[in-house]
Write an enzyme that holds these catalytic residues in place. Structure first.
Site, PDB file in Angstrom:
ATOM      1  N   LYS A 185       0.884  -1.165   0.000  1.00  0.00           N
ATOM      2  CA  LYS A 185       0.000   0.000   0.000  1.00  0.00           C
ATOM      3  C   LYS A 185       0.921   1.214   0.000  1.00  0.00           C
ATOM      4  O   LYS A 185       1.555   1.533   1.008  1.00  0.00           O
ATOM      5  CB  LYS A 185      -0.920  -0.011   1.227  1.00  0.00           C
ATOM      6  CG  LYS A 185      -2.081   0.993   1.143  1.00  0.00           C
ATOM      7  CD  LYS A 185      -1.623   2.388   1.493  1.00  0.00           C
ATOM      8  CE  LYS A 185      -2.765   3.387   1.460  1.00  0.00           C
ATOM      9  NZ  LYS A 185      -2.296   4.771   1.746  1.00  0.00           N
ATOM     10  N   GLY A 242       4.973   3.922  10.800  1.00  0.00           N
ATOM     11  CA  GLY A 242       4.146   5.125  10.830  1.00  0.00           C
ATOM     12  C   GLY A 242       3.763   5.500  12.245  1.00  0.00           C
ATOM     13  O   GLY A 242       4.490   5.224  13.200  1.00  0.00           O
ATOM     14  N   ARG A 244       1.608   5.845  15.888  1.00  0.00           N
ATOM     15  CA  ARG A 244       1.041   4.898  16.842  1.00  0.00           C
ATOM     16  C   ARG A 244      -0.444   4.673  16.538  1.00  0.00           C
ATOM     17  O   ARG A 244      -0.924   3.543  16.595  1.00  0.00           O
ATOM     18  CB  ARG A 244       1.209   5.396  18.275  1.00  0.00           C
ATOM     19  CG  ARG A 244       0.783   4.359  19.297  1.00  0.00           C
ATOM     20  CD  ARG A 244       0.687   4.882  20.728  1.00  0.00           C
ATOM     21  NE  ARG A 244       1.862   5.555  21.197  1.00  0.00           N
ATOM     22  CZ  ARG A 244       2.136   5.749  22.500  1.00  0.00           C
ATOM     23  NH1 ARG A 244       1.286   5.295  23.426  1.00  0.00           N
ATOM     24  NH2 ARG A 244       3.205   6.395  22.863  1.00  0.00           N
ATOM     25  N   GLY A 247      -0.685   2.392  13.438  1.00  0.00           N
ATOM     26  CA  GLY A 247      -0.242   1.037  13.727  1.00  0.00           C
ATOM     27  C   GLY A 247      -1.200   0.271  14.608  1.00  0.00           C
ATOM     28  O   GLY A 247      -1.511  -0.903  14.346  1.00  0.00           O
ATOM     29  N   GLU A 266       6.332  -0.467  13.338  1.00  0.00           N
ATOM     30  CA  GLU A 266       7.256   0.464  14.001  1.00  0.00           C
ATOM     31  C   GLU A 266       6.523   1.785  14.122  1.00  0.00           C
ATOM     32  O   GLU A 266       6.079   2.351  13.120  1.00  0.00           O
ATOM     33  CB  GLU A 266       8.533   0.628  13.186  1.00  0.00           C
ATOM     34  CG  GLU A 266       9.551   1.504  13.870  1.00  0.00           C
ATOM     35  CD  GLU A 266      10.322   2.367  12.907  1.00  0.00           C
ATOM     36  OE1 GLU A 266      10.382   3.594  13.148  1.00  0.00           O
ATOM     37  OE2 GLU A 266      10.839   1.829  11.914  1.00  0.00           O
ATOM     38  N   CYS A 303      12.959   8.238  12.846  1.00  0.00           N
ATOM     39  CA  CYS A 303      12.352   7.509  13.959  1.00  0.00           C
ATOM     40  C   CYS A 303      13.215   7.567  15.209  1.00  0.00           C
ATOM     41  O   CYS A 303      12.741   7.297  16.309  1.00  0.00           O
ATOM     42  CB  CYS A 303      12.162   6.033  13.586  1.00  0.00           C
ATOM     43  SG  CYS A 303      11.649   5.727  11.907  1.00  0.00           S
ATOM     44  N   GLU A 394       5.394  11.821  21.626  1.00  0.00           N
ATOM     45  CA  GLU A 394       6.311  12.137  20.543  1.00  0.00           C
ATOM     46  C   GLU A 394       5.777  13.323  19.746  1.00  0.00           C
ATOM     47  O   GLU A 394       4.597  13.393  19.417  1.00  0.00           O
ATOM     48  CB  GLU A 394       6.459  10.933  19.609  1.00  0.00           C
ATOM     49  CG  GLU A 394       7.395  11.185  18.441  1.00  0.00           C
ATOM     50  CD  GLU A 394       7.438  10.034  17.448  1.00  0.00           C
ATOM     51  OE1 GLU A 394       8.444   9.907  16.743  1.00  0.00           O
ATOM     52  OE2 GLU A 394       6.452   9.261  17.393  1.00  0.00           O
TER      53      GLU A 394
END
Length: 532
Positions: A185, A242, A244, A247, A266, A303, A394
């Site tokens: 994707k 990507g 949180r 995910g 991740e 990241c 974050e």
């Protein structure tokens, strides 16, 4: 030169999606880039997954050398795209040419590294328990084990690495190496880049005579196509890089299926950066400069950029803060990857600046263009941090929070409080050894990679690298998304009991025709030196 058409790639075909159209945007100028891309829907997802499933049994049993040649062919075809790929990726991401060229080299290098892994063969992990027909009270059967591919894998391209974590990035390379067909994707921020790379992989599939369903690539600007893909019965695993929120949403879809599947996501990490007392006293200025350089790299859109700094009040602290402030002021604003990322970063800065428990240490140079990141550093104390969960969130970009700790004990309390992280960095001198020794078990429980006297930005693609960590850094702390160990995510063990030689896979046959390392009755045997 390849022409970007805005089409999806499903097996050997290219077709235009019939769902909502979208365009890429140049974040450095705000310009809308042509062409328009047609989003896919349920029909396109189903076609790609059906092709992947049809290809699976054939592809997973191709020889390691055949799969290695396929990965090397894909790597060369990506290189053959030349300047067209570099220029389009730069236009869609706002990243400078040098960064894109470096990322292209990493992408090609990953594909070639996994080709080496395939030829070396240890990923099979062949194991044998030889038969003991006379054993009492019960005989032992002939038991042989190898690892096989799990099935078709859904891979989600990342916003911050349009090449290395995208269509032919680490997730795709490791899945294809394992023998898994891949349905990508593509990220809507860089669809033109994705189409170019996708066509290179598609051409490699054809040139190597592989089933067309080994690779497909879908477009779609919303979440619907992604959730539809993860929910499809033929998808057996997911690779994601990507947010949180994104995910965990995919994890929920995968867990709610009739057949739940693993999602290797991740997601979120603030990468704590510990400056120990002796290091602070002896190298405060240098550490301050290095910290800002790491923080601002790539507009902080890595990241692993250091989003949290822990220091103990004492000699060198003022010098560290002064050095960081000076370096920060000289840091130019940099274009962020997308308007959406820029808006989220700006909102995060406003939230920190409005927090009464936080003081602004300084900011970088003012912005002089659209969607630019102005670096910023804030300061708080340990008790305030521990009492305010919002300070641990974050803020993706060049933003960091310095925590002043009254003593080492307070620093350890903060470390114990932190969520899972990709990295933890420690700056130390020999005099700090015992304090670091006491801190180390906490860091091992909290992070996937621990650094001493370095900076976390920059992830080596190698055999020992771990780019993972406890939740929310990743969804599965046992894995890595970078390095050769990544192949294990897409493999599972199968045991063969008393199968005749004619039915055994080649990796497990007598004579060791593939010359693999084998664990025979608990002893490691080098297949290149001896035959069993």
């Amino acid at each position: 030169m390849t022409t970007i058409t805005g089409e999806m790639l499903i097996g050997a075909t290219a077709l235009r999606g019939t769902e909502t159209e979208f365009h890429a945007v140049n974040p450095a100028t705000g310009e809308t880039l042509e062409p328009a891309f047609g989003g896919g829907g349920e029909a396109e997802v189903n076609r790609a997954c059906e092709l992947a499933w049809a290809a699976f049994d054939s592809y997973r049993e191709t020889s390691p050398d055949d799969r290695a040649r396929f990965l090397e062919t894909a790597a060369q075809k990506i290189l053959d795209l030349g300047d067209e790929l570099v220029e389009r990726a730069s236009a869609e991401s706002g990243l400078p040419r040098a960064r894109i060229e470096g990322e292209r080299a990493r992408t090609v290098g990953q594909l070639r590294l996994f080709a080496e892994v395939l030829r070396e063969g240890n990923w099979v992990e062949a194991r044998f328990d030889t038969p003991l027909p006379e054993r009492k009270p019960l005989p032992r059967a002939d038991l042989r084990q190898r690892h096989i591919a799990v099935g078709p894998v859904a891979v989600f391209g990342a916003s911050n690495f349009p090449l290395a974590f995208s269509v032919a990035g680490g997730d795709t390379a490791s899945a294809l190496a394992a023998g898994c067909p891949v349905v990508v994707k593509a990220h809507s921020a860089h669809p033109g880049t994705s189409e170019l790379v996708g066509r290179a992989v598609q051409a490699a599939v054809k040139e190597c005579g592989l089933p067309e369903g080994v690779f497909s690539m879908l477009f779609g600007s919303g979440s619907r196509i992604g959730t539809t893909l993860v929910a499809h019965r033929h998808i057996k695993s997911v690779g994601f890089t990507g947010s949180r929120r994104g995910g965990t949403a995919l994890m929920e879809v995968a867990a709610s299926r009739r057949e739940p599947i693993p999602v290797y996501a991740e997601m979120s990490s603030i990468n704590p950066f510990f400056v120990m007392p002796a290091a602070l006293a002896s190298r405060a200025e240098a550490i301050g400069k290095g910290f800002i350089a790491s923080l601002a790299m790539g507009a902080g859109q890595f990241c692993t950029n250091p989003g949290l700094v822990l220091v103990v009040d004492g000699p060198g602290l003022d010098e560290f803060l002064t050095s960081a402030t000076t370096a920060l002021g000289a840091t130019p604003a940099a274009t962020m990857l997308t308007p959406g990322i820029h808006a989220a970063y700006s909102a995060g800065l406003e939230k920190l600046a409005a927090n009464p428990k936080v003081t602004e240490l300084g900011r970088g140079a003012a912005c002089n263009g659209p969607h630019q990141c102005q670096a910023a550093v804030f300061v708080t104390d340990a008790e305030s941090f521990l009492s305010d969960p919002s300070l641990e969130e974050e803020n993706f970009g060049s933003s960091s929070l310095v925590i002043r700790c009254p003593d080492i004990s307070s620093m350890r309390r903060v470390a114990e409080h932190l969520e899972g992280q990709l990295t933890a960095t420690v700056h130390m001198e020999e005099a700090d050894t015992e304090e670091v020794r006491a801190l180390l078990p906490t860091l091992e429980r909290r992070a996937g990679r621990i650094l001493v006297n370095g900076y976390p930005t920059g992830v080596e693609v190698g055999h020992a690298m771990v780019h993972g960590g406890p939740y929310p850094a990743t969804s599965d702390s046992r894995t890595t998304s970078v390095g050769t160990l990544a192949i294990r995510r897409f493999l599972r063990p199968v045991c063969y009991q008393d199968l005749p030689q004619t039915l055994l896979p080649e990796a497990l046959r007598d004579g060791n025709p593939l010359k693999l390392w084998r664990l025979v009755d608990g002893k490691l045997v080098d297949g290149k030196l001896s035959r069993d």
